[in-house]
Scaffold this motif. Structure first.
Motif, PDB file in Angstrom:
ATOM      1  N   VAL A 130      50.485  37.476  50.728  1.00 25.27           N
ATOM      2  CA  VAL A 130      50.187  37.800  52.128  1.00 25.27           C
ATOM      3  C   VAL A 130      49.261  39.004  52.235  1.00 25.27           C
ATOM      4  O   VAL A 130      48.199  38.940  52.868  1.00 25.27           O
ATOM      5  CB  VAL A 130      51.497  38.032  52.930  1.00 25.27           C
ATOM      6  CG1 VAL A 130      51.189  38.448  54.352  1.00 25.27           C
ATOM      7  CG2 VAL A 130      52.364  36.785  52.902  1.00 25.27           C
ATOM      8  N   LYS A 131      49.651  40.111  51.624  1.00 28.94           N
ATOM      9  CA  LYS A 131      48.836  41.328  51.701  1.00 28.94           C
ATOM     10  C   LYS A 131      47.527  41.158  50.938  1.00 28.94           C
ATOM     11  O   LYS A 131      46.478  41.629  51.392  1.00 28.94           O
ATOM     12  CB  LYS A 131      49.613  42.534  51.182  1.00 28.94           C
ATOM     13  CG  LYS A 131      50.799  42.891  52.062  1.00 28.94           C
ATOM     14  CD  LYS A 131      51.599  44.031  51.479  1.00 28.94           C
ATOM     15  CE  LYS A 131      52.859  44.291  52.277  1.00 28.94           C
ATOM     16  NZ  LYS A 131      53.652  45.379  51.691  1.00 28.94           N
ATOM     17  N   LEU A 132      47.572  40.482  49.796  1.00 30.01           N
ATOM     18  CA  LEU A 132      46.363  40.247  49.010  1.00 30.01           C
ATOM     19  C   LEU A 132      45.306  39.543  49.865  1.00 30.01           C
ATOM     20  O   LEU A 132      44.145  39.964  49.905  1.00 30.01           O
ATOM     21  CB  LEU A 132      46.701  39.405  47.784  1.00 30.01           C
ATOM     22  CG  LEU A 132      45.559  39.122  46.817  1.00 30.01           C
ATOM     23  CD1 LEU A 132      46.100  38.934  45.415  1.00 30.01           C
ATOM     24  CD2 LEU A 132      44.755  37.912  47.214  1.00 30.01           C
TER      25      LEU A 132
ATOM     26  N   GLY B 154      37.923  43.135  53.251  1.00 32.73           N
ATOM     27  CA  GLY B 154      37.024  43.839  52.342  1.00 32.73           C
ATOM     28  C   GLY B 154      37.544  45.132  51.752  1.00 32.73           C
ATOM     29  O   GLY B 154      36.746  45.983  51.347  1.00 32.73           O
ATOM     30  N   VAL B 155      38.861  45.314  51.667  1.00 32.25           N
ATOM     31  CA  VAL B 155      39.392  46.489  50.970  1.00 32.25           C
ATOM     32  C   VAL B 155      38.955  46.337  49.512  1.00 32.25           C
ATOM     33  O   VAL B 155      39.339  45.383  48.840  1.00 32.25           O
ATOM     34  CB  VAL B 155      40.929  46.588  51.100  1.00 32.25           C
ATOM     35  CG1 VAL B 155      41.469  47.733  50.251  1.00 32.25           C
ATOM     36  CG2 VAL B 155      41.328  46.761  52.566  1.00 32.25           C
ATOM     37  N   PRO B 156      38.113  47.253  49.008  1.00 30.83           N
ATOM     38  CA  PRO B 156      37.438  47.019  47.734  1.00 30.83           C
ATOM     39  C   PRO B 156      38.321  46.988  46.493  1.00 30.83           C
ATOM     40  O   PRO B 156      38.007  46.291  45.528  1.00 30.83           O
ATOM     41  CB  PRO B 156      36.424  48.156  47.641  1.00 30.83           C
ATOM     42  CG  PRO B 156      36.757  49.125  48.696  1.00 30.83           C
ATOM     43  CD  PRO B 156      37.665  48.467  49.668  1.00 30.83           C
ATOM     44  N   THR B 157      39.418  47.713  46.494  1.00 30.81           N
ATOM     45  CA  THR B 157      40.293  47.767  45.328  1.00 30.81           C
ATOM     46  C   THR B 157      41.738  47.615  45.797  1.00 30.81           C
ATOM     47  O   THR B 157      42.184  48.325  46.702  1.00 30.81           O
ATOM     48  CB  THR B 157      40.134  49.113  44.586  1.00 30.81           C
ATOM     49  OG1 THR B 157      38.775  49.250  44.167  1.00 30.81           O
ATOM     50  CG2 THR B 157      41.041  49.204  43.375  1.00 30.81           C
ATOM     51  N   TYR B 158      42.437  46.683  45.164  1.00 37.37           N
ATOM     52  CA  TYR B 158      43.847  46.449  45.483  1.00 37.37           C
ATOM     53  C   TYR B 158      44.621  46.426  44.169  1.00 37.37           C
ATOM     54  O   TYR B 158      44.294  45.663  43.264  1.00 37.37           O
ATOM     55  CB  TYR B 158      44.007  45.128  46.240  1.00 37.37           C
ATOM     56  CG  TYR B 158      45.436  44.762  46.591  1.00 37.37           C
ATOM     57  CD1 TYR B 158      46.354  45.718  47.026  1.00 37.37           C
ATOM     58  CD2 TYR B 158      45.869  43.454  46.496  1.00 37.37           C
ATOM     59  CE1 TYR B 158      47.648  45.381  47.346  1.00 37.37           C
ATOM     60  CE2 TYR B 158      47.170  43.085  46.828  1.00 37.37           C
ATOM     61  CZ  TYR B 158      48.053  44.059  47.253  1.00 37.37           C
ATOM     62  OH  TYR B 158      49.350  43.722  47.571  1.00 37.37           O
TER      63      TYR B 158
ATOM     64  N   GLY C 136      36.291  36.322  50.423  1.00 36.52           N
ATOM     65  CA  GLY C 136      37.112  35.422  51.236  1.00 36.52           C
ATOM     66  C   GLY C 136      38.532  35.906  51.320  1.00 36.52           C
ATOM     67  O   GLY C 136      38.788  37.060  51.653  1.00 36.52           O
ATOM     68  N   ASP C 137      39.466  35.020  50.972  1.00 38.34           N
ATOM     69  CA  ASP C 137      40.895  35.359  51.002  1.00 38.34           C
ATOM     70  C   ASP C 137      41.425  35.811  49.650  1.00 38.34           C
ATOM     71  O   ASP C 137      42.623  35.797  49.405  1.00 38.34           O
ATOM     72  CB  ASP C 137      41.709  34.145  51.452  1.00 38.34           C
ATOM     73  CG  ASP C 137      41.725  33.976  52.961  1.00 38.34           C
ATOM     74  OD1 ASP C 137      41.239  34.869  53.669  1.00 38.34           O
ATOM     75  OD2 ASP C 137      42.230  32.934  53.424  1.00 38.34           O
ATOM     76  N   GLY C 138      40.519  36.196  48.749  1.00 35.30           N
ATOM     77  CA  GLY C 138      40.956  36.614  47.421  1.00 35.30           C
ATOM     78  C   GLY C 138      40.022  37.661  46.847  1.00 35.30           C
ATOM     79  O   GLY C 138      39.194  38.240  47.546  1.00 35.30           O
ATOM     80  N   TYR C 139      40.155  37.894  45.579  1.00 32.68           N
ATOM     81  CA  TYR C 139      39.325  38.857  44.863  1.00 32.68           C
ATOM     82  C   TYR C 139      38.666  38.144  43.693  1.00 32.68           C
ATOM     83  O   TYR C 139      39.306  37.338  43.010  1.00 32.68           O
ATOM     84  CB  TYR C 139      40.168  40.032  44.371  1.00 32.68           C
ATOM     85  CG  TYR C 139      40.534  41.008  45.472  1.00 32.68           C
ATOM     86  CD1 TYR C 139      39.756  42.129  45.708  1.00 32.68           C
ATOM     87  CD2 TYR C 139      41.639  40.789  46.283  1.00 32.68           C
ATOM     88  CE1 TYR C 139      40.074  43.025  46.727  1.00 32.68           C
ATOM     89  CE2 TYR C 139      41.967  41.672  47.305  1.00 32.68           C
ATOM     90  CZ  TYR C 139      41.172  42.788  47.516  1.00 32.68           C
ATOM     91  OH  TYR C 139      41.482  43.664  48.530  1.00 32.68           O
ATOM     92  N   ALA C 140      37.389  38.442  43.462  1.00 29.32           N
ATOM     93  CA  ALA C 140      36.632  37.791  42.390  1.00 29.32           C
ATOM     94  C   ALA C 140      37.033  38.301  41.011  1.00 29.32           C
ATOM     95  O   ALA C 140      36.872  37.595  40.024  1.00 29.32           O
ATOM     96  CB  ALA C 140      35.128  37.987  42.611  1.00 29.32           C
ATOM     97  N   ALA C 141      37.551  39.520  40.931  1.00 25.49           N
ATOM     98  CA  ALA C 141      37.938  40.096  39.635  1.00 25.49           C
ATOM     99  C   ALA C 141      39.420  40.431  39.639  1.00 25.49           C
ATOM    100  O   ALA C 141      39.936  41.006  40.596  1.00 25.49           O
ATOM    101  CB  ALA C 141      37.106  41.334  39.329  1.00 25.49           C
ATOM    102  N   ARG C 142      40.080  40.051  38.549  1.00 26.32           N
ATOM    103  CA  ARG C 142      41.523  40.288  38.400  1.00 26.32           C
ATOM    104  C   ARG C 142      41.790  40.694  36.958  1.00 26.32           C
ATOM    105  O   ARG C 142      41.399  40.000  36.027  1.00 26.32           O
ATOM    106  CB  ARG C 142      42.274  39.001  38.739  1.00 26.32           C
ATOM    107  CG  ARG C 142      43.744  39.054  38.500  1.00 26.32           C
ATOM    108  CD  ARG C 142      44.329  37.631  38.644  1.00 26.32           C
ATOM    109  NE  ARG C 142      45.744  37.656  38.689  1.00 26.32           N
ATOM    110  CZ  ARG C 142      46.490  37.653  39.790  1.00 26.32           C
ATOM    111  NH1 ARG C 142      45.915  37.588  40.961  1.00 26.32           N
ATOM    112  NH2 ARG C 142      47.791  37.708  39.721  1.00 26.32           N
TER     113      ARG C 142
END
Length: 180
Positions: A113-115, A122-126, A144-150
């Motif tokens: 949910v928060k992710l 656009g919060v740059p770092t989670y 989008g609804d996710g992050y490109a780097a994990r």
């Protein structure tokens, strides 16, 4: 934000005034009241101390302070690293990093949910710190609804946050406590 979300936020605010020692927020259309644990408290302190050691002014570090998201429920990250010069009331655009410490085993709030909400705005770092799994998940480059780097780090490794303002924060995790 829907009328239901608005009402839930108002109820959560009233509950927060009544019940000390709980993190209270609206997540997925529900009011979530999570009691603070000693493990969460120590981890928050460790993260803030690492940020201050990296030269981040304590005035740019928040713990459990509201971030506004237009049209969606506000969030209360366990730790937020703010842009230099950010002033209250804080909004999603003021956050260089949102850090959450998982409070209950197998909880989807921090991982889903928060992710999605942090990425969408656009919060740059989670960073998700999980004392049940003994690992940290670093998410960057919102898309989008996710992050490109994990990246996933086991407790004992150092997690380095490379913030969008050019600063970096090394967070040693060897002292992080686990929960069962």
């Amino acid at each position: 934000m829907t009328v239901q979300d608005d009402i839930l936020c108002q109820v959560a605010e009233r509950a927060a005034a009544e019940f000390e020692g709980f993190k209270i927020e609206v997540v997925g259309g529900q009011i979530v009241m999570t009691p603070r644990s000693d493990v969460q408290s120590w981890t928050i302190l460790d993260v803030q101390m690492a940020a201050m050691s990296a030269g981040i002014d304590k005035g740019r570090l928040l713990s459990d302070v509201l971030l506004q998201f237009p049209g969606e429920p506000p969030r209360v990250p366990d730790v937020t690293i703010l842009e230099d010069g950010a002033v209250a009331p804080y909004a999603y655009g003021d956050a260089l990093a949102a850090i959450e410490i998982v409070s209950t085993k197998d909880d989807d709030n921090d991982y889903a949910v928060k992710l999605r909400q942090y990425a969408r705005f656009g919060v740059p770092t989670y960073l998700v710190i999980d004392p049940f799994r003994g690992e940290c998940t670093l998410l960057t480059r919102p898309k989008g609804d996710g992050y490109a780097a994990r990246e996933v780090f086991a407790y004992g490794e150092t997690v380095t946050l490379r913030l969008s303002d050019g600063s970096s924060v090394a967070i040693p995790t060897d002292g992080f406590k686990r929960k069962s």
